[in-house]
Scaffold this motif. Structure first.
Motif, short mmCIF file in Angstrom:
data_model
loop_
_atom_site.label_atom_id
_atom_site.label_comp_id
_atom_site.label_asym_id
_atom_site.label_seq_id
_atom_site.Cartn_x
_atom_site.Cartn_y
_atom_site.Cartn_z
N SER A 86 0.83 -1.20 0.00
CA SER A 86 0.00 0.00 0.00
C SER A 86 0.87 1.25 0.00
CB SER A 86 -0.92 0.01 1.22
OG SER A 86 -0.14 0.25 2.39
N VAL B 285 0.68 3.76 1.97
CA VAL B 285 1.06 4.10 3.35
C VAL B 285 2.25 3.26 3.79
CG1 VAL B 285 0.26 4.16 5.73
CG2 VAL B 285 -1.31 4.75 3.90
N THR B 286 2.23 1.98 3.43
CA THR B 286 3.34 1.09 3.78
C THR B 286 4.61 1.50 3.04
OG1 THR B 286 1.79 -0.73 4.16
CG2 THR B 286 4.11 -1.32 3.85
N ALA C 181 5.60 3.31 12.43
CA ALA C 181 4.47 3.23 11.50
C ALA C 181 4.33 1.82 10.95
CB ALA C 181 4.65 4.23 10.36
N THR D 163 2.72 -0.39 13.52
CA THR D 163 1.29 -0.11 13.58
C THR D 163 0.56 -0.72 12.38
OG1 THR D 163 1.71 1.94 14.78
CG2 THR D 163 -0.44 1.72 13.72
N LEU D 164 1.11 -0.52 11.20
CA LEU D 164 0.48 -1.05 9.98
C LEU D 164 0.42 -2.57 9.98
CD1 LEU D 164 2.16 1.33 7.40
CD2 LEU D 164 -0.29 1.23 7.94
N ASN E 257 0.23 -4.41 12.68
CA ASN E 257 -0.40 -4.83 13.94
C ASN E 257 0.58 -5.56 14.86
OD1 ASN E 257 -2.96 -3.77 13.27
ND2 ASN E 257 -3.41 -5.59 12.08
#
Length: 88
Positions: A35, A37-38, A49, A52-53, A55
């Motif tokens: 993605s 964001v990744t 980040a 968090t992405l 989990n």
């Protein structure tokens, strides 16, 4: 998630990959269908980040060593028993 790990493994294992251009790295991330964001987190080196992405929770370890006041002196010939430790 496995695609992120796969890319990070490749980067860590192959010294030549870390020398590739930014465009090459972007292409690899697109090939793995990461993605936006990744991809941004990887390019910025933002470990928080990524955790968090993906989990993930940070690993926390604590060790408590019992202080034994009745332990024998260091000069005595008796074998000392190791202190008990607990890892969480």
């Amino acid at each position: 998630m496995s695609n992120v790990i796969q890319l990070l493994e490749r980067l860590g294992e192959d010294a030549n990959l870390s020398d590739h251009t930014l465009e090459n790295l972007k292409q690899q991330m697109q090939d793995l269908e990461l993605s936006e964001v990744t991809q941004k987190a990887i390019l910025e080196g933002d470990a928080n980040a990524l955790e968090t992405l993906m989990n993930l929770s940070p690993i926390v370890c604590g060790i408590i060593i019992e202080d034994d006041e009745d332990s024998p002196d260091e000069n005595e010939d008796e074998p000392q028993q190791p202190s008990q430790a607990v890892a969480v």
